[in-house]
Structure formats: C-alpha cells, structure tokens
Design a protein around this motif. Structure first.
Motif, PDB file in Angstrom:
ATOM      1  N   SER A 238       0.810  -1.209   0.000  1.00  0.00           N
ATOM      2  CA  SER A 238       0.000   0.000   0.000  1.00  0.00           C
ATOM      3  C   SER A 238       0.849   1.267   0.000  1.00  0.00           C
ATOM      4  N   GLY A 239       2.126   1.146   0.366  1.00  0.00           N
ATOM      5  CA  GLY A 239       2.995   2.326   0.432  1.00  0.00           C
ATOM      6  C   GLY A 239       3.729   2.537  -0.876  1.00  0.00           C
ATOM      7  N   PRO A 240       4.745   3.405  -0.825  1.00  0.00           N
ATOM      8  CA  PRO A 240       5.530   3.675  -2.044  1.00  0.00           C
ATOM      9  C   PRO A 240       6.354   2.448  -2.452  1.00  0.00           C
ATOM     10  N   GLY A 241       6.765   2.441  -3.685  1.00  0.00           N
ATOM     11  CA  GLY A 241       7.577   1.333  -4.173  1.00  0.00           C
ATOM     12  C   GLY A 241       6.716   0.199  -4.679  1.00  0.00           C
ATOM     13  N   LEU A 242       7.353  -0.863  -5.106  1.00  0.00           N
ATOM     14  CA  LEU A 242       6.686  -2.034  -5.645  1.00  0.00           C
ATOM     15  C   LEU A 242       7.147  -3.281  -4.901  1.00  0.00           C
ATOM     16  N   ALA A 243       6.228  -4.200  -4.741  1.00  0.00           N
ATOM     17  CA  ALA A 243       6.592  -5.516  -4.216  1.00  0.00           C
ATOM     18  C   ALA A 243       6.943  -6.374  -5.427  1.00  0.00           C
ATOM     19  N   VAL A 244       8.228  -6.617  -5.598  1.00  0.00           N
ATOM     20  CA  VAL A 244       8.713  -7.331  -6.773  1.00  0.00           C
ATOM     21  C   VAL A 244       9.221  -8.702  -6.362  1.00  0.00           C
ATOM     22  N   ARG A 245       8.777  -9.702  -7.078  1.00  0.00           N
ATOM     23  CA  ARG A 245       9.233 -11.056  -6.848  1.00  0.00           C
ATOM     24  C   ARG A 245      10.177 -11.474  -7.980  1.00  0.00           C
ATOM     25  N   PRO A 246      11.023 -12.469  -7.723  1.00  0.00           N
ATOM     26  CA  PRO A 246      11.979 -12.870  -8.758  1.00  0.00           C
ATOM     27  C   PRO A 246      11.345 -13.221 -10.104  1.00  0.00           C
ATOM     28  N   ASP A 247      10.109 -13.826 -10.056  1.00  0.00           N
ATOM     29  CA  ASP A 247       9.513 -14.206 -11.337  1.00  0.00           C
ATOM     30  C   ASP A 247       8.881 -13.024 -12.069  1.00  0.00           C
ATOM     31  N   ASP A 248       8.918 -11.829 -11.465  1.00  0.00           N
ATOM     32  CA  ASP A 248       8.463 -10.628 -12.171  1.00  0.00           C
ATOM     33  C   ASP A 248       9.534 -10.070 -13.102  1.00  0.00           C
ATOM     34  N   VAL A 249      10.782 -10.399 -12.811  1.00  0.00           N
ATOM     35  CA  VAL A 249      11.887  -9.770 -13.541  1.00  0.00           C
ATOM     36  C   VAL A 249      11.866 -10.192 -15.002  1.00  0.00           C
ATOM     37  N   ARG A 250      11.956  -9.215 -15.866  1.00  0.00           N
ATOM     38  CA  ARG A 250      12.043  -9.446 -17.297  1.00  0.00           C
ATOM     39  C   ARG A 250      13.406  -8.967 -17.801  1.00  0.00           C
ATOM     40  N   LEU A 251      13.997  -9.765 -18.667  1.00  0.00           N
ATOM     41  CA  LEU A 251      15.296  -9.420 -19.249  1.00  0.00           C
ATOM     42  C   LEU A 251      15.098  -8.852 -20.646  1.00  0.00           C
ATOM     43  N   ALA A 252      15.973  -7.934 -21.000  1.00  0.00           N
ATOM     44  CA  ALA A 252      15.881  -7.305 -22.313  1.00  0.00           C
ATOM     45  C   ALA A 252      16.287  -8.290 -23.402  1.00  0.00           C
ATOM     46  N   VAL A 253      15.536  -8.299 -24.486  1.00  0.00           N
ATOM     47  CA  VAL A 253      15.891  -9.072 -25.675  1.00  0.00           C
ATOM     48  C   VAL A 253      16.572  -8.110 -26.636  1.00  0.00           C
ATOM     49  N   ARG A 254      17.779  -8.455 -27.052  1.00  0.00           N
ATOM     50  CA  ARG A 254      18.577  -7.542 -27.868  1.00  0.00           C
ATOM     51  C   ARG A 254      18.923  -8.181 -29.207  1.00  0.00           C
ATOM     52  N   GLU A 255      18.879  -7.364 -30.222  1.00  0.00           N
ATOM     53  CA  GLU A 255      19.271  -7.831 -31.551  1.00  0.00           C
ATOM     54  C   GLU A 255      20.621  -7.237 -31.903  1.00  0.00           C
ATOM     55  N   GLY A 256      21.557  -8.116 -32.188  1.00  0.00           N
ATOM     56  CA  GLY A 256      22.886  -7.674 -32.589  1.00  0.00           C
ATOM     57  C   GLY A 256      23.355  -8.461 -33.797  1.00  0.00           C
ATOM     58  N   ARG A 257      24.602  -8.865 -33.755  1.00  0.00           N
ATOM     59  CA  ARG A 257      25.189  -9.642 -34.844  1.00  0.00           C
ATOM     60  C   ARG A 257      25.818 -10.911 -34.273  1.00  0.00           C
ATOM     61  N   GLU A 258      25.794 -11.949 -35.076  1.00  0.00           N
ATOM     62  CA  GLU A 258      26.383 -13.218 -34.663  1.00  0.00           C
ATOM     63  C   GLU A 258      27.547 -13.580 -35.572  1.00  0.00           C
ATOM     64  N   GLY A 259      28.398 -14.462 -35.080  1.00  0.00           N
ATOM     65  CA  GLY A 259      29.441 -15.052 -35.908  1.00  0.00           C
ATOM     66  C   GLY A 259      28.912 -16.344 -36.516  1.00  0.00           C
ATOM     67  N   ASN A 260      29.348 -16.647 -37.706  1.00  0.00           N
ATOM     68  CA  ASN A 260      28.874 -17.842 -38.405  1.00  0.00           C
ATOM     69  C   ASN A 260      30.028 -18.801 -38.678  1.00  0.00           C
ATOM     70  N   LEU A 261      29.676 -20.005 -39.088  1.00  0.00           N
ATOM     71  CA  LEU A 261      30.650 -20.934 -39.645  1.00  0.00           C
ATOM     72  C   LEU A 261      30.656 -20.715 -41.151  1.00  0.00           C
ATOM     73  N   VAL A 262      31.730 -20.142 -41.652  1.00  0.00           N
ATOM     74  CA  VAL A 262      31.861 -19.906 -43.089  1.00  0.00           C
ATOM     75  C   VAL A 262      32.684 -21.051 -43.674  1.00  0.00           C
ATOM     76  N   LEU A 263      32.012 -21.918 -44.415  1.00  0.00           N
ATOM     77  CA  LEU A 263      32.680 -23.077 -45.010  1.00  0.00           C
ATOM     78  C   LEU A 263      32.942 -22.802 -46.482  1.00  0.00           C
ATOM     79  N   PHE A 264      34.205 -22.786 -46.864  1.00  0.00           N
ATOM     80  CA  PHE A 264      34.597 -22.579 -48.256  1.00  0.00           C
ATOM     81  C   PHE A 264      34.726 -23.932 -48.941  1.00  0.00           C
ATOM     82  N   CYS A 265      34.028 -24.092 -50.043  1.00  0.00           N
ATOM     83  CA  CYS A 265      34.116 -25.298 -50.860  1.00  0.00           C
ATOM     84  C   CYS A 265      34.726 -24.863 -52.193  1.00  0.00           C
TER      85      CYS A 265
END
Length: 678
Positions: free
Chosen positions: A474-501
C-alpha cells in the motif's frame, strides 16, 4: 572468483619459461604496464604459471568490510562503500579472480540490484569481477574466445585503473587496479590487432624440444602430484626470496630514472619496427623502468630497453592480421646498435657494403626478378584460354601444366559482406543478424531461474504492478518477486561458420586465374577474421573431395592451408558438395548455435564421372532443400563464351550468386550501378 589453491604449484618450480616468468613478474612490479598476454599451444602450463604467480605476490592491507578492497592508508574518496575509517584495516593474501569466457557485462562491471531498487526505492549497486580483482590478479583463460566488447571493458579498466558504470540508473566509479593476464591458444583464433595492441606485454610459449628439459618438466610435475606438500616445501626459500624481491622492486620503482638517451633509444627502436601509434613506446618505457627496478638499478640501461622491447613489441609489429607475431632478434640488435651514439664519430660505415658486409641491394634483388621472368614464361600461363575444356581439365593433357602447381595470392582487399539472411540466436559476432547479449533492445522475456542479464525495467514494472494489492503493498515502491523480472531481448550480430568449398581442378583456368581466386578467398577470410567467424575449407579436384581444414577459429591456419593448395585434375563437383554437407552436419552437432554459410567457389564445370553436371545439380538441389544459406562465387573467365553453369548451380542451391569480380566491395557497387543504368 577464486583464490590460489593451497599447496599450488610453486612459481619458482616452473621449468623452461624464463620469458613468461619475467613478463609476469614485471607486470606485478608495475601494473601500469597493462597486463600480459600469453600465447601458446595446448599443454604448455600457461594456466599453471599464472595461478602460481599469486603465491609470490605480497599480501595487501584492505579496509575491513569494503567490497572494493580499498587501501586503508589511501582510501578512495569515491568508493561506493566509503567513507572509510583508516584504522579499520585487515591483511589478506593477494587475490586471483578468474573471468569465465561466458561472463556477461553485468557480471564483469557490476549492475543495479533490481529487487532492492524497485522494492525499497534505493539505487543499490552489486559489484562485479573488476571490483573483486582490485589490487590483485585478473585472469582470463582463452581470452581470444571472449566477446570483443568485454575485452575492451577489461583493457580500459586495466589502462585507467578505474571501472565506471553508467546505466540503469546506476552511476558508480571505483578503483580497479589489477594485473591483467590473458592466455590463449592461437589455433582457436587470434585476437583482433586493436585488442592485441592493448595488452602491454606478450609471450609466446612453446614446449621445449630439448629432451633434457622435457625430462625435468615431467620429473617436477610427477613429484608434485605424488606429494604436493613436500614438493612445495622444497621451494619455500626460493618463493620467499622472489616475493621479497618483488616488494623491493615495487618500492624502488618511483626512484628509477629514465634518461633522455633511453627515451630516444626506445623511440628509435619502435620506429625501426614500424609500429602503429604511441602505445608501444609508452609500454616499452614503463617495462624498461620496471626491469631496472627488478634488477636493483635506479637508472635505465640498454639491457633494460632490450628486455622491454622483446616483450612489448612482438605483437605490435604485425602489419597484417595474418602475419605471425614474433620479433626478429637480429633486427632488434641492429635497431639497438643504430640507436646508440657512435663511440668514435670519425668512423664512417663502409659505403660499399651493408651493415653486415653482405650482398648489395642490387645483387639481392636480381634473383626475384629472374624468378618473376621464369614465372611469366610458365607454359600454363601461355596456354590459350580458348583450349577445349575437356583437354584443359585433364591432368595429362598437353598444356595442362596446372596439375600439382601452387598459385599464390595477391594483397587482400575489402570484401563485400556475405551473411545469413534470417535472424539467428548464435554466438556474438559481426556477420548476420541475431538475438544476442549485445545490441539494440527489441523486446523482453521472462528470466529463467536466477539467470543473469541486463533487466528490462519497464517490462518488469508492468509485470509486477497488477499484483501490488494482492501482495499487500500500500505504500511507495513495488513488491517485486523474482519471477516478475524481465530481461531485455537484444538484436545484434552473430558469428557464423563460413565453409569454403573450393574447386581446385584444372578447369579453373590459368595459374593467374587461380591466383585471383585465392586472393578473393583470402579477402573473404580476412573479412571472416574481422567478423569473429569460424571457418572451414573443403577442396575438390581429381576424383575426390578433401577436408583441407575442419571448422576452426584460426583463420590464419585457413590462409596458410589455402596458400599451399595445388591445382589440377578433373572436377568432382558433386563430391565436393557432398563432402561440404558432411562437414556441416558434424559441425551442427558440435556447435548447434553457430549457423553455417556455405561459399562455393567454382566455374560450374563438372567433369568427373558419368553425367557429372546433372549429378552435381541433383546434389545442389538436395542441399538447397535443407535451407542452408549459401553463396556461389563464379570463377568462369569473362573472355570467350561463358557457359553460365555456376549460375545454374546457384539456382539449384537457392544461393546468392556472385561473379568473382563482385567479391570486392567496391566492384560490387560498380556492378550494381552498371546494372541499374542498363
């Protein structure tokens, strides 16, 4: 985080690693040098030597209860745990902190304590590994496999002596002075030159080929394993003596004088090796001062400069990422001699000879010229491109002098970006789009267990807010439980397996044409090196296909393998594709997160077996149905009648099609412009 184990292998008992021991000791004497990078093959006791170093480092006085190991004599005014009482001090052993390859940036720098921030309304900072390593040793095994942005963070902290966190509402700075030591096996891939340069010193460790030394190593290790306590006790006196010498050198460091003559000598040596920037000069100077203190001197001498240059310059003289690191000691001695004032100014060098009385430049240059003339007169180069393909492709055909010959590559160029078009979730790199730990935020997801990662604050608040009444808040702040936590999903770049034939058959044309093909592949390999990919190489010629190089992180090995690749014989195109498919199948089992990119380098001809081209098209179509991203680089000569077989293969594979001339980024822009104009 861990401390050195009790009864660990003694530093003074390490055999045959004088350069490595010296580099580690100098970095301990003067952490401002910037750390040590140890390169060496597997099984050379790199980790053993690093962990043994902590046993001889002097103990440190710390403020009791300070998570940042502040010095009670000089407490840091900005320490997050301050202000400190200088009388509240304890003594502890030097600490070894190990950074795992899979560590996140939050784990390294520290992060906001999310639950306390939301529930209590306070900005609580959880220190990371850099705080734990302050005034100790930070060890990164397989540093070449660490994400580049984490290596940048470590090296910045090592250079500045501080770590700064500015994110998620946290603004914290704290001291982070430590001896940074990284080990790596070059077979698994090199560090980028920019990151190599950030390490102060580097040492290449190779197992001795002297049987007597190897016997001594085995005897010491077996004795240690049989009775660690007794073995360690035999080296107690040597360990204490070395520890005391380190303390004396640290105390003497501020008194060492670096003369103008020594500074000029260092500058001339660095200039002689044509190193980039000024970091090499500064590191060499700091190392020379540390070496003088270690030797008990108060003035830097030539021996100090020589020892410093051997450790500070090998990894900085590389002009090309594929150049092998190392230092020519004869060149170093020549640079040292050239940088010293002559004893007799009336003595002039011999005008008729070189510095060693060797051959004149004209004599030495004559042989390559004659060799070039012979290369130009090569029968394969004189053969007409218009010769029938069934004759040029036969290893025993007249004019088919390509069989068994090795064509060299020219200077690599900037290659265009080849990538997997869909979005993956592989290892962080710089090639294809992927969901990674670094990049722009594109969403949020639930946290799995106590999984670490950067939180998504807004998504976490949205998840917790509807439950405040049911949780009795009822007071200030939030009652946060561990299962409330959300992690950011980020789009970046990946390394690949480059196979030369790669088609290495006689149908690839003249030796000059194969040289152009190799140059294009080397350029693509350079691009793979910069984008943190793993690479593999399959070649096909004669009657079979060969795995010339299984998937590896060492692009340098791929370049060396390509440069020695002979050409000639018939063209077993279908066998090459089948072998490539088998390599990719095994790679998917070993590293399922790393998506493959097949680069088929061929002119499209298939001449081995009955209905060779039809069979190759069937294999290509089967390949295409698997959805594997691929690129076909067409090596068919532009002159004469073009059959367009490589374009047909690209259609069957569902692959991107490129002419050999379009591999270069600039040529691609030109080609696109010409097509639009047409």
């Amino acid at each position: 985080m861990r401390s050195a184990p009790a009864n660990g292998f003694p530093f003074t008992a390490v055999v045959g690693m004088a350069d490595l021991q010296l580099a580690l000791v100098l970095a301990a004497v003067s952490p401002a040098i910037g750390g040590v990078l140890i390169r060496g093959e597997k099984g050379t006791a790199k980790s053993t030597a690093v962990r043994a170093l902590t046993e001889i480092l002097p103990p440190v006085d710390v403020v009791a209860g300070c998570r940042f190991s502040c010095d009670p004599a000089h407490p840091d005014a900005t320490c997050p745990d301050g202000p400190h009482d200088s009388l509240n001090a304890v003594v502890r052993a030097a600490r070894l902190v190990e950074l795992p390859v899979g560590a996140t940036e939050d784990r390294v720098l520290g992060s906001l304590h999310l639950e306390r921030a939301l529930a209590e309304g306070v900005t609580a900072y959880e220190p990371g590994l850099l705080a734990a390593a302050h005034r100790g040793l930070l060890y990164v095994d397989e540093v070449n496999l660490l994400h580049d942005h984490l290596v940048d963070v470590l090296l910045d902290a090592a250079a500045m002596g501080r770590a700064t966190v500015e994110r998620d509402g946290v603004s914290v700075t704290h001291p982070a002075r430590f001896v940074l030591v990284g080990t790596m096996n070059p077979e698994e891939g090199e560090l980028r030159p920019q990151l190599l340069d950030r390490f102060g010193l580097t040492v290449d460790v190779v197992a001795s080929r002297d049987p007597a030394v190897r016997v001594e190593v085995m005897r010491a290790r077996l004795a240690y394993e049989a009775d660690p306590v007794a073995f360690v006790s035999r080296y107690d006196a040597a360990q204490r003596e070395l520890a005391e010498r380190i303390v004396k050198a640290q105390n003497l460091l501020s008194e060492v004088i670096l003369t103008d003559a020594a500074l000029r000598q260092i500058a001339e040596i660095c200039a002689a090796f044509d190193v980039d920037g000024m970091r090499a000069d500064l590191v060499t100077a700091r190392t020379a001062v540390a070496h003088a203190a270690w030797s008990g001197r108060t003035v830097v001498e030539v021996d100090d400069v020589r020892a410093a240059a051997k450790l500070a310059l090998p990894h900085r003289k590389r002009r090309n990422p594929f150049d092998a690191p190392g230092l020519d000691e004869d060149q170093l001695e020549q640079a040292i001699n050239d940088s010293m004032p002559p004893e007799d100014p009336d003595d002039d060098p011999d005008p008729d000879g070189g510095p060693d009385g060797g051959e004149s430049p004209d004599d030495s240059a004559s042989e390559p010229s004659r060799a070039d003339d012979r290369a130009d007169a090569d029968p394969a180069d004189r053969a007409a491109n218009g010769a029938p393909d069934d004759q040029a492709d036969r290893p025993d055909a007249p004019g088919s002098a390509l069989a068994g010959q090795v064509a060299g590559s020219s200077e690599p160029y900037k290659a265009r970006l080849l990538s997997v078009q869909s979005t993956g979730s592989g290892v962080a790199g710089r090639r294809s789009r992927a969901i990674t730990d670094v990049g722009r935020v594109v969403g949020a997801r639930a946290r799995v267990g106590r999984e670490s990662g950067r939180p998504h604050l807004l998504a976490t608040i949205r998840t917790a807010a509807p439950h405040q009444h049911s949780r009795g808040r009822s007071g200030p702040g939030l009652a946060v439980r561990p299962d409330d936590v959300r992690l950011a999903v980020r789009e970046g770049r990946e390394g690949n397996l480059v196979l030369f034939c790669v088609d290495a058959s006689g149908s690839m044309g003249t030796k000059k044409r194969m040289g152009e093909v190799k140059t294009a592949i080397v350029s693509l390999l350079l691009d793979a090196y910069q984008r943190r990919d793993t690479v593999g190489l399959v070649t096909f010629a004669g009657a079979t296909a060969t795995v010339a190089l299984p998937p590896t992180g060492s692009v340098e090995t791929a370049v060396r393998c390509l440069e020695t690749l002979p050409t000639g014989g018939r063209t077993p195109l279908a066998e090459g594709l089948l072998q490539a498919a088998d390599v990719l199948r095994i790679a998917a089992i070993r590293d399922p997160r790393r998506r493959p990119l097949l680069v088929l380098v061929t002119d499209g001809r298939a001449t081995h077996g009955e209905s060779a081209f039809s069979r190759a098209k069937l294999v290509a179509a089967r390949f295409g149905h698997q959805g594997i991203a691929s690129v076909v680089v067409d090596c068919e000569p532009r002159r004469g009648v073009r059959l367009g077989l490589a374009a047909e293969l690209a259609a069957d594979l569902g692959a991107e099609y490129l002419d050999l001339g379009e591999v270069a980024a600039g040529n691609l822009v030109r080609a696109v412009t010409e097509r639009r104009a047409a």
